[in-house]
Design a protein around this motif. Structure first.
Motif, PDB file in Angstrom:
ATOM      1  N   ARG A 276     -20.855 -79.580   7.543  1.00 18.33           N
ATOM      2  CA  ARG A 276     -19.902 -78.562   7.115  1.00 18.33           C
ATOM      3  C   ARG A 276     -19.673 -78.693   5.609  1.00 18.33           C
ATOM      4  NH1 ARG A 276     -16.794 -75.987  10.703  1.00 18.33           N
ATOM      5  NH2 ARG A 276     -16.758 -74.515   8.952  1.00 18.33           N
ATOM      6  N   GLY A 277     -19.613 -77.582   4.937  1.00 16.76           N
ATOM      7  CA  GLY A 277     -19.380 -77.577   3.499  1.00 16.76           C
ATOM      8  C   GLY A 277     -19.683 -76.189   2.946  1.00 16.76           C
ATOM      9  N   GLU A 278     -19.035 -75.862   1.850  1.00 17.96           N
ATOM     10  CA  GLU A 278     -19.201 -74.520   1.277  1.00 17.96           C
ATOM     11  C   GLU A 278     -20.650 -74.263   0.871  1.00 17.96           C
ATOM     12  OE1 GLU A 278     -17.672 -71.863  -2.549  1.00 17.96           O
ATOM     13  OE2 GLU A 278     -16.827 -73.855  -2.166  1.00 17.96           O
ATOM     14  N   LYS A 279     -21.243 -75.191   0.143  1.00 17.13           N
ATOM     15  CA  LYS A 279     -22.603 -74.952  -0.343  1.00 17.13           C
ATOM     16  C   LYS A 279     -23.640 -74.900   0.780  1.00 17.13           C
ATOM     17  CE  LYS A 279     -22.227 -76.596  -5.104  1.00 17.13           C
ATOM     18  NZ  LYS A 279     -22.722 -77.588  -6.100  1.00 17.13           N
ATOM     19  N   PRO A 280     -23.701 -75.907   1.680  1.00 19.21           N
ATOM     20  CA  PRO A 280     -24.722 -75.826   2.737  1.00 19.21           C
ATOM     21  C   PRO A 280     -24.599 -74.566   3.589  1.00 19.21           C
ATOM     22  CG  PRO A 280     -23.757 -78.020   2.670  1.00 19.21           C
ATOM     23  CD  PRO A 280     -22.933 -77.159   1.769  1.00 19.21           C
ATOM     24  N   GLU A 281     -23.368 -74.197   3.938  1.00 17.14           N
ATOM     25  CA  GLU A 281     -23.187 -73.018   4.781  1.00 17.14           C
ATOM     26  C   GLU A 281     -23.560 -71.748   4.031  1.00 17.14           C
ATOM     27  OE1 GLU A 281     -19.496 -72.927   6.991  1.00 17.14           O
ATOM     28  OE2 GLU A 281     -19.345 -75.114   6.896  1.00 17.14           O
ATOM     29  N   ARG A 282     -23.239 -71.701   2.736  1.00 18.17           N
ATOM     30  CA  ARG A 282     -23.611 -70.515   1.949  1.00 18.17           C
ATOM     31  C   ARG A 282     -25.117 -70.426   1.797  1.00 18.17           C
ATOM     32  NH1 ARG A 282     -23.672 -70.445  -3.637  1.00 18.17           N
ATOM     33  NH2 ARG A 282     -22.142 -72.129  -3.701  1.00 18.17           N
ATOM     34  N   TRP A 283     -25.770 -71.540   1.562  1.00 18.42           N
ATOM     35  CA  TRP A 283     -27.226 -71.527   1.412  1.00 18.42           C
ATOM     36  C   TRP A 283     -27.912 -71.073   2.693  1.00 18.42           C
ATOM     37  CZ3 TRP A 283     -27.528 -77.012  -1.224  1.00 18.42           C
ATOM     38  CH2 TRP A 283     -27.030 -76.899  -2.527  1.00 18.42           C
ATOM     39  N   VAL A 284     -27.372 -71.482   3.848  1.00 21.19           N
ATOM     40  CA  VAL A 284     -27.956 -71.065   5.125  1.00 21.19           C
ATOM     41  C   VAL A 284     -27.830 -69.551   5.286  1.00 21.19           C
ATOM     42  CG1 VAL A 284     -27.582 -71.143   7.612  1.00 21.19           C
ATOM     43  CG2 VAL A 284     -27.736 -73.262   6.315  1.00 21.19           C
ATOM     44  N   ARG A 285     -26.650 -69.009   4.927  1.00 16.68           N
ATOM     45  CA  ARG A 285     -26.464 -67.557   5.048  1.00 16.68           C
ATOM     46  C   ARG A 285     -27.410 -66.786   4.139  1.00 16.68           C
ATOM     47  NH1 ARG A 285     -20.871 -69.096   4.980  1.00 16.68           N
ATOM     48  NH2 ARG A 285     -20.753 -68.529   2.766  1.00 16.68           N
ATOM     49  N   GLN A 286     -27.824 -67.385   3.028  1.00 12.92           N
ATOM     50  CA  GLN A 286     -28.673 -66.690   2.065  1.00 12.92           C
ATOM     51  C   GLN A 286     -30.159 -66.826   2.370  1.00 12.92           C
ATOM     52  OE1 GLN A 286     -27.298 -68.684  -1.504  1.00 12.92           O
ATOM     53  NE2 GLN A 286     -26.072 -66.913  -2.098  1.00 12.92           N
ATOM     54  N   THR A 287     -30.501 -67.597   3.393  1.00 14.59           N
ATOM     55  CA  THR A 287     -31.910 -67.895   3.654  1.00 14.59           C
ATOM     56  C   THR A 287     -32.516 -66.919   4.646  1.00 14.59           C
ATOM     57  OG1 THR A 287     -31.545 -70.254   3.221  1.00 14.59           O
ATOM     58  CG2 THR A 287     -33.510 -69.664   4.468  1.00 14.59           C
ATOM     59  N   ASP A 288     -33.713 -66.415   4.304  1.00  9.67           N
ATOM     60  CA  ASP A 288     -34.497 -65.583   5.216  1.00  9.67           C
ATOM     61  C   ASP A 288     -35.387 -66.516   6.021  1.00  9.67           C
ATOM     62  OD1 ASP A 288     -36.055 -63.778   6.535  1.00  9.67           O
ATOM     63  OD2 ASP A 288     -37.035 -62.948   4.738  1.00  9.67           O
ATOM     64  N   PHE A 289     -35.038 -66.750   7.281  1.00  5.64           N
ATOM     65  CA  PHE A 289     -35.764 -67.718   8.094  1.00  5.64           C
ATOM     66  C   PHE A 289     -37.100 -67.178   8.603  1.00  5.64           C
ATOM     67  CE2 PHE A 289     -31.499 -69.445   8.160  1.00  5.64           C
ATOM     68  CZ  PHE A 289     -31.739 -70.808   8.020  1.00  5.64           C
ATOM     69  N   ASN A 290     -37.425 -65.949   8.292  1.00  7.53           N
ATOM     70  CA  ASN A 290     -38.748 -65.409   8.606  1.00  7.53           C
ATOM     71  C   ASN A 290     -39.754 -65.718   7.504  1.00  7.53           C
ATOM     72  OD1 ASN A 290     -37.958 -64.179  11.073  1.00  7.53           O
ATOM     73  ND2 ASN A 290     -37.032 -62.490   9.917  1.00  7.53           N
ATOM     74  N   ASN A 291     -39.287 -66.317   6.420  1.00  2.00           N
ATOM     75  CA  ASN A 291     -40.146 -66.638   5.285  1.00  2.00           C
ATOM     76  C   ASN A 291     -40.226 -68.154   5.166  1.00  2.00           C
ATOM     77  OD1 ASN A 291     -40.940 -67.251   2.494  1.00  2.00           O
ATOM     78  ND2 ASN A 291     -40.752 -65.059   2.129  1.00  2.00           N
ATOM     79  N   ASP A 292     -41.425 -68.714   5.382  1.00  6.57           N
ATOM     80  CA  ASP A 292     -41.583 -70.174   5.348  1.00  6.57           C
ATOM     81  C   ASP A 292     -41.228 -70.732   3.974  1.00  6.57           C
ATOM     82  OD1 ASP A 292     -42.374 -70.178   7.957  1.00  6.57           O
ATOM     83  OD2 ASP A 292     -44.522 -70.153   7.518  1.00  6.57           O
ATOM     84  N   GLU A 293     -41.554 -70.016   2.930  1.00 10.96           N
ATOM     85  CA  GLU A 293     -41.263 -70.508   1.587  1.00 10.96           C
ATOM     86  C   GLU A 293     -39.764 -70.572   1.348  1.00 10.96           C
ATOM     87  OE1 GLU A 293     -42.499 -69.457  -3.026  1.00 10.96           O
ATOM     88  OE2 GLU A 293     -43.551 -68.510  -1.340  1.00 10.96           O
ATOM     89  N   ALA A 294     -39.037 -69.584   1.869  1.00  8.40           N
ATOM     90  CA  ALA A 294     -37.579 -69.590   1.737  1.00  8.40           C
ATOM     91  C   ALA A 294     -36.966 -70.740   2.518  1.00  8.40           C
ATOM     92  CB  ALA A 294     -37.008 -68.258   2.213  1.00  8.40           C
ATOM     93  N   VAL A 295     -37.521 -71.045   3.696  1.00  7.38           N
ATOM     94  CA  VAL A 295     -37.019 -72.169   4.495  1.00  7.38           C
ATOM     95  C   VAL A 295     -37.264 -73.487   3.766  1.00  7.38           C
ATOM     96  CG1 VAL A 295     -37.265 -73.413   6.674  1.00  7.38           C
ATOM     97  CG2 VAL A 295     -37.308 -70.914   6.653  1.00  7.38           C
ATOM     98  N   GLY A 296     -38.442 -73.622   3.156  1.00 13.70           N
ATOM     99  CA  GLY A 296     -38.719 -74.829   2.397  1.00 13.70           C
ATOM    100  C   GLY A 296     -37.804 -74.967   1.192  1.00 13.70           C
ATOM    101  N   TYR A 297     -37.491 -73.851   0.558  1.00 11.08           N
ATOM    102  CA  TYR A 297     -36.567 -73.881  -0.583  1.00 11.08           C
ATOM    103  C   TYR A 297     -35.184 -74.363  -0.134  1.00 11.08           C
ATOM    104  CZ  TYR A 297     -33.692 -72.066  -4.423  1.00 11.08           C
ATOM    105  OH  TYR A 297     -32.804 -71.932  -5.462  1.00 11.08           O
ATOM    106  N   LEU A 298     -34.743 -73.918   1.059  1.00  6.91           N
ATOM    107  CA  LEU A 298     -33.482 -74.400   1.618  1.00  6.91           C
ATOM    108  C   LEU A 298     -33.542 -75.901   1.856  1.00  6.91           C
ATOM    109  CD1 LEU A 298     -30.694 -74.034   2.970  1.00  6.91           C
ATOM    110  CD2 LEU A 298     -31.910 -73.500   5.096  1.00  6.91           C
TER     111      LEU A 298
END
Length: 479
Positions: free
Chosen positions: A370-392
């Protein structure tokens, strides 16, 4: 038809942020000109603003669902999306904002006072903003965040200096009509007044507001009559005025008993013990009323009350009453602490505050982050894109999430949930998330965009790689 509403439940939803754009600049003779995806626009806020021209919450009673507009997505050629338009909702002076549990979020007093009831979502970054010397050609963009949505309760507490309290038909409405320019409904039956009336009184150089509170009867603090609905309108007053009917036609009532009953209801409601009291004996123009006033006045003065004999119909004793009220209001205003200038309070974070927590949830058998940054980063991630998941994965690792998971006892294959119980992203944890960059072959790098290396440099790099490989083999060779 309802014309006055002083309590509503409002459902507000701020606008969602627009998604960022993943785009590569292309033109003739330059097919790979670099990333040029624009950022998404910010979602609109929902803001409450005090407007003294507004006197009721009726508008939100009829339409309780309010939503701001969304931000527009970014586009190629570095075009950012348009921000959503803020939704401004005007409320009366003295509106209190509460959450569903009854906790006060804001007390809106004074023209122009604002409160952001719903924060708009951030727009997602486009791949142009995500590019760097290491990540020259990101093939992904960040998603826009959803806007804040919540249910709030608006309660109106009239901002008045003087509050008139008393039994129905005691003459409160008649009194306010002759002391000010207010024109309330007046009739000879109980509960004529169904809404609080507010008037402005000028006494010498003092100008103050006066309000009457309808429907106080025995049991009002527990919900009988209309008292519980309107007792909140006396909370902000500087002085309470008991209006007693000295010419009541009910044989089982007398002014002193009425006073004791109303005082008991005010005591049970609470929070009004420190307000000065004045007693007004109304309707003394009637012979029986004057006789009764003469009988009970010594008893009231013995209790410490300041007593005034008036007649709203005959206009008797009004000047003395208005100037006495002006004096008490003036003293209350002088004793009120001065408004301090707005101060900026800086609260630095603790040295050991990482901005997130890792706790093992036995019920769900997962490690919850739990935390502002991890939760915000998850909301911003497109999980259909492998590169975006790796960036997360890289972002979480740099934040220190992996180290915290190891210290909490997590092992390979354990479940990890980022977010609240209702809306979390769950995955099986594999240690050493630093492999995220190697997982996809150095994400975001496109050798077609790099300048060619000289032949000598290529030979030196190749020899260095061969030497490193031989050194590793020598170190781990069992023979």
């Amino acid at each position: 038809m309802t014309t006055f509403v002083d309590r509503v439940e409002l459902h507000v939803a701020a606008g969602n942020g627009g998604h960022g754009c993943a785009s590569v600049h292309r033109e003739k003779f330059k097919p790979l000109g670099g990333p040029d995806g624009g950022n998404g626009g910010r979602g609109g806020d929902v803001t409450l603003v005090v407007d003294q021209a507004v006197t009721t919450l009726l508008e939100y009673h009829h339409s309780p669902h309010r939503k701001a507009t969304n931000g527009q997505p970014g586009a190629g050629d570095n075009r950012s999306g348009k921000d959503g338009q803020d939704l401004v909702l005007t409320v009366p002076d003295g509106t209190v904002v509460l959450d569903k549990e009854g906790n006060v979020l804001a007390d809106l007093v004074g023209q122009g006072t604002t409160f952001v009831a719903g924060q708009g979502g951030r727009g997602g970054l486009g791949n142009a903003a995500l590019s760097s010397a290491r990540r020259k050609a990101p093939g992904f963009a960040l998603l826009g965040e959803p806007g804040e949505a919540r249910d709030i309760v608006l309660e109106l507490k009239t901002v008045a200096d003087v509050a008139l309290v008393g039994y129905p038909s005691a003459g409160k409405s008649s009194l306010i009509s002759v002391l000010s320019a207010a024109k309330p409904k007046i009739a000879d039956y109980p509960f004529t007044t169904l809404v609080p009336n507010l008037g402005v009184v000028t006494a010498g150089s003092t100008v103050y507001t006066i309000a009457d509170v309808p429907g106080l009867i025995p049991g009002a603090s527990q919900g009988r009559g209309l008292g519980l609905e309107f007792l909140r309108h006396v909370e902000r007053c500087s002085v309470l005025v008991h209006v007693l009917d000295t010419a009541t036609l009910e044989s089982d009532r007398d002014p002193v008993t009425d006073l004791d009953i109303i005082e008991e209801e005010l005591r049970q409601y609470g929070g009004l013990e420190d307000r000065p009291r004045i007693v007004v004996l109304n309707k003394v123009d009637i012979p029986d009323g004057q006789d009764l006033a003469d009988m009970i006045r010594p008893d009231l003065e013995e209790r410490g009350y300041q007593v005034f004999e008036v007649s709203a119909v005959a206009r008797l004793g009004l000047k003395e009453l208005s100037f006495a009220l002006a004096g008490i209001v003036g003293e209350a205003r002088a004793a009120k602490p001065q408004e301090e200038a707005t101060r900026v309070v800086i609260r630095p974070k603790a040295v050991d505050d990482a901005g997130f927590t890792v706790v093992y949830d036995e019920a769900e058998d997962v490690y919850r982050v739990r935390g502002e940054k991890p939760e915000r980063w998850v909301r911003q991630t497109d999980f259909n894109n492998d590169e975006a998941v790796g960036y997360l994965a890289d972002r979480l690792n740099r934040l220190g999430v992996e180290d915290r998971l190891m210290k909490a006892g997590a092992r390979a294959g354990d479940g990890v949930a980022i977010g609240s119980l209702e809306n979390a992203v769950v995955f099986d944890w594999e240690p050493s998330m630093m492999a995220g960059a190697e997982m996809l072959g150095r994400r975001g790098e496109d050798h077609r965009l790099e300048a060619p290396r000289p032949a000598a440099q290529r030979r030196r790099d190749r020899d260095a790689e061969r030497d490193d490989a031989q050194r590793e083999f020598d170190e781990f060779d069992p023979f």
